[in-house]
Design a protein around this motif. Structure first.
Motif, mmCIF file in Angstrom:
data_model
loop_
_atom_site.group_PDB
_atom_site.id
_atom_site.type_symbol
_atom_site.label_atom_id
_atom_site.label_comp_id
_atom_site.label_asym_id
_atom_site.label_seq_id
_atom_site.Cartn_x
_atom_site.Cartn_y
_atom_site.Cartn_z
ATOM 1 N N MET A 39 0.684 -1.228 -0.034
ATOM 2 C CA MET A 39 0.085 0.050 -0.145
ATOM 3 C C MET A 39 0.776 1.222 -0.099
ATOM 4 S SD MET A 39 -2.945 1.257 2.632
ATOM 5 C CE MET A 39 -3.744 2.725 2.717
ATOM 6 N N GLY A 40 2.117 1.208 0.554
ATOM 7 C CA GLY A 40 2.812 2.409 0.738
ATOM 8 C C GLY A 40 2.547 3.388 1.934
ATOM 9 N N GLU A 41 1.389 4.117 1.606
ATOM 10 C CA GLU A 41 1.382 4.949 2.679
ATOM 11 C C GLU A 41 0.937 4.353 3.954
ATOM 12 O OE1 GLU A 41 -0.366 7.671 5.265
ATOM 13 O OE2 GLU A 41 -1.858 6.318 4.432
ATOM 14 N N ASN A 42 1.349 4.968 5.235
ATOM 15 C CA ASN A 42 1.434 4.246 6.409
ATOM 16 C C ASN A 42 1.082 5.043 7.427
ATOM 17 O OD1 ASN A 42 1.886 2.009 7.971
ATOM 18 N ND2 ASN A 42 4.017 2.566 8.617
ATOM 19 N N VAL A 43 0.797 6.394 7.401
ATOM 20 C CA VAL A 43 0.617 7.217 8.507
ATOM 21 C C VAL A 43 -0.748 7.053 9.037
ATOM 22 C CG1 VAL A 43 0.250 9.844 9.207
ATOM 23 C CG2 VAL A 43 2.164 9.030 7.629
ATOM 24 N N VAL A 44 -2.028 7.132 8.006
ATOM 25 C CA VAL A 44 -3.170 7.160 8.550
ATOM 26 C C VAL A 44 -3.637 5.618 8.877
ATOM 27 C CG1 VAL A 44 -5.691 7.239 8.018
ATOM 28 C CG2 VAL A 44 -3.948 8.931 7.108
ATOM 29 N N PRO A 45 -2.981 4.591 8.346
ATOM 30 C CA PRO A 45 -3.410 3.167 8.929
ATOM 31 C C PRO A 45 -2.635 3.031 10.355
ATOM 32 C CG PRO A 45 -2.887 2.931 6.604
ATOM 33 C CD PRO A 45 -2.351 4.490 7.008
ATOM 34 N N SER A 46 -1.666 3.704 10.494
ATOM 35 C CA SER A 46 -1.025 3.706 11.958
ATOM 36 C C SER A 46 -1.906 4.401 12.834
ATOM 37 C CB SER A 46 0.323 4.281 12.010
ATOM 38 O OG SER A 46 1.388 3.632 11.218
ATOM 39 N N ILE A 47 -2.441 5.465 12.594
ATOM 40 C CA ILE A 47 -3.524 6.214 13.372
ATOM 41 C C ILE A 47 -4.701 5.183 13.815
ATOM 42 C CG2 ILE A 47 -5.181 8.085 13.729
ATOM 43 C CD1 ILE A 47 -3.192 9.762 11.976
ATOM 44 N N ALA A 48 -5.111 4.512 12.793
ATOM 45 C CA ALA A 48 -6.112 3.750 12.806
ATOM 46 C C ALA A 48 -5.857 2.538 14.020
ATOM 47 C CB ALA A 48 -6.774 3.085 11.809
ATOM 48 N N LEU A 49 -4.577 1.876 13.634
ATOM 49 C CA LEU A 49 -4.039 0.826 14.754
ATOM 50 C C LEU A 49 -3.844 1.491 16.101
ATOM 51 C CD1 LEU A 49 -3.145 -1.885 14.917
ATOM 52 C CD2 LEU A 49 -0.727 -1.266 14.216
ATOM 53 N N PHE A 50 -3.207 2.708 16.236
ATOM 54 C CA PHE A 50 -3.342 3.193 17.735
ATOM 55 C C PHE A 50 -4.836 3.351 18.411
ATOM 56 C CE2 PHE A 50 -3.119 6.645 20.524
ATOM 57 C CZ PHE A 50 -1.870 6.595 21.405
ATOM 58 N N LEU A 51 -5.876 3.885 17.660
ATOM 59 C CA LEU A 51 -6.964 3.940 18.180
ATOM 60 C C LEU A 51 -7.725 2.588 18.584
ATOM 61 C CD1 LEU A 51 -8.830 6.598 15.798
ATOM 62 C CD2 LEU A 51 -8.015 6.801 18.131
ATOM 63 N N ALA A 52 -7.145 1.757 17.523
ATOM 64 C CA ALA A 52 -7.726 0.148 18.002
ATOM 65 C C ALA A 52 -7.028 -0.102 19.189
ATOM 66 C CB ALA A 52 -7.217 -0.788 16.755
ATOM 67 N N ILE A 53 -5.818 -0.047 19.473
ATOM 68 C CA ILE A 53 -5.152 -0.485 20.526
ATOM 69 C C ILE A 53 -5.736 0.198 21.911
ATOM 70 C CG2 ILE A 53 -2.893 -0.962 21.674
ATOM 71 C CD1 ILE A 53 -1.866 -1.217 18.892
ATOM 72 N N TYR A 54 -5.773 1.524 21.651
ATOM 73 C CA TYR A 54 -6.145 2.379 22.863
ATOM 74 C C TYR A 54 -7.704 2.012 23.121
ATOM 75 C CZ TYR A 54 -8.129 6.605 24.932
ATOM 76 O OH TYR A 54 -8.861 7.383 25.823
ATOM 77 N N SER A 55 -8.580 1.885 22.523
ATOM 78 C CA SER A 55 -9.926 1.395 22.542
ATOM 79 C C SER A 55 -10.163 0.376 23.120
ATOM 80 C CB SER A 55 -10.848 1.456 21.344
ATOM 81 O OG SER A 55 -10.559 2.888 20.622
ATOM 82 N N THR A 56 -9.229 -0.735 22.735
ATOM 83 C CA THR A 56 -9.361 -1.987 23.602
ATOM 84 C C THR A 56 -8.829 -2.078 25.145
ATOM 85 O OG1 THR A 56 -8.850 -3.147 21.514
ATOM 86 C CG2 THR A 56 -8.390 -4.397 23.596
#
Length: 443
Positions: free
Chosen positions: A99-116
């Protein structure tokens, strides 16, 4: 169920966070849309800069991968574990696809870990799910580092630092990812603990409010009982005396007008005394709660009966059919206003019972000043407060006497005498006293 709906103390280490509200779920949708918009924007910008990692992946596919990674955070608070699993898997698959672009998916991953960490109610599952995802991400990072190390054409143009460029790249990736994942884990845990503390504070506040309400209700009930006791003592006694005296006047009005006039005078005096006592009681009730005793109206203070009024109280009970006697034993000494009023009211209630229920011909009131306290005793030659042919009392009088005596730590004895009649004896203890030479009381 929230903690405030439970009657017993919750076990806070096993506290379960309430499910998100509809407003919070709507906010999650808005956050997901904002992150999705950011993903589309960054993909377009990265493609326009020529930084695509895989030329076989089209712009449309990159946008779809970005949307797929971001989409699960719509339900991140309602289903945090499922969101974390979906985002984690899609994140790795998208990166593997190039996919190449990694900033926004990293934000989604951060929110998922935080929300859990912040919302998952099963804490053990939340902990191990986050650890599993973080380990998987580091494994994926390790794979990427291995690929970087075996890549023979890796170049670092412009590198001028003291470290090997390849080593510096590895340290940077490991350090950045460690800070990233540990921050998501830490802030999620803190959000959970903060929510639990807020719930505990809300529970304590609710308990305090209920306790204050119970105390207020208790104070109101106690005040009502006090008012009822005062009204019973004032009204019952004076009305009973007036009834007895009026009946005596009716019986002798044709044969002994002088005696009838005396009885009617007693009725008039008793009515005035009742009015004065009621006026004093109403004055106390109308006073402000914080008003000092010294600020009470003069009429209220004057109308409050004390031991000096006992002879008049006993004398007003006298009638054609009831002979009364009053005597004081021992050397009188000052007592508190509360004790004096209680002695007066106990005597008043006992005399009222004699008039209304005992069919007695004589009553004897004795006030004794003892070293251990003050004692008042009322005896009669009747047949007790109840019996065949006599009106039954409500029992409130005896209850009121017990309450008055108990307030001062005293003792109350009531019951028939072995020689006939009925006796009421109340003892009000006083602090130990030493008589000074001049006769003054010394504590």
């Amino acid at each position: 169920m929230t903690v405030l709906e439970r009657d017993e103390e919750p076990c806070w280490p096993r506290w379960r966070r309430p499910l998100p509200t509809r407003r919070q779920q709507r906010n999650d949708v808005l956050v997901a849309l904002a992150v999705l918009a950011g993903a589309v924007f960054t993909v377009v910008v990265v493609r326009s800069m020529g930084l695509a990692f895989n030329d076989d992946v089209s712009l449309g596919e990159q946008v779809l991968w970005g949307a797929a990674v971001v989409a699960p955070i719509v339900v991140r608070r309602r289903y945090p574990l499922a969101t974390l699993a979906a985002v984690g898997v899609l994140f790795i698959v998208a990166q593997a696809r190039g996919m190449g672009e990694n900033v926004v998916p990293s934000i989604a991953l951060f929110l998922a870990i935080y929300s859990t960490g912040a919302w998952e109610r099963r804490r053990v599952a939340a902990r191990w799910a986050r650890i599993t995802v973080i380990v998987a991400m580091f494994v994926w990072l390790g794979i990427a580092i291995v690929r970087l190390l075996v890549e023979p054409t890796v170049e670092f143009p412009g590198a001028s630092g003291p470290l090997n460029p390849l080593l510096a790249a590895v340290l940077y990736d490991v350090g950045f990812n460690a800070m990233f994942f540990l921050s998501a884990y830490f802030f999620g845990e803190m959000a959970w603990l903060s929510a639990r503390r807020q719930a505990e504070l809300a529970y304590r506040a609710e308990q305090l409010r209920r306790s204050q309400e119970e105390n207020t209700r208790g104070a109101i009930v106690a005040e009502r009982l006090r008012i009822a006791r005062e009204l019973h003592d004032v009204v019952a006694h004076h009305v009973s005396v007036m009834g007895i005296q009026a009946g005596a006047a009716r019986r002798v009005i044709d044969t002994d007008r002088e005696l009838a006039r005396t009885a009617l005078d007693t009725v008039e005096e008793t009515a005035r005394a009742a009015i004065e006592e009621l006026r004093g009681l109403l004055g106390v009730l109308r006073a402000e709660p914080g008003e000092a005793a010294s600020e009470e109206p003069e009429s209220s203070r004057e109308s409050s009966p004390d031991l000096e009024d006992l002879p008049d109280l006993v004398e007003r009970t006298r009638s054609e059919s009831l002979d009364v006697a009053f005597a004081v034993y021992g050397e009188p000494y000052p007592v508190s206003d509360g004790v004096a009023l209680s002695i007066y009211r106990v005597t008043q209630e006992a005399l009222t019972n004699v008039v209304k229920h005992s069919l007695a011909g004589s009553v004897d009131v004795r006030l004794r000043y003892l070293d251990s306290g003050v004692e008042v005793e009322i005896t009669d030659d009747g047949r007790g407060p109840s019996g065949p042919g006599r009106p039954q009392g409500s029992g409130l009088g005896l209850v009121g006497m017990r309450e008055r005596v108990a307030v001062h730590g005293g003792e109350l004895e009531t019951g028939p005498r072995p020689t006939g009649g009925y006796r009421v004896r109340a003892v009000f203890p006083q602090p130990a006293r030493r008589r000074a030479a001049g006769g003054a009381d010394v504590a």
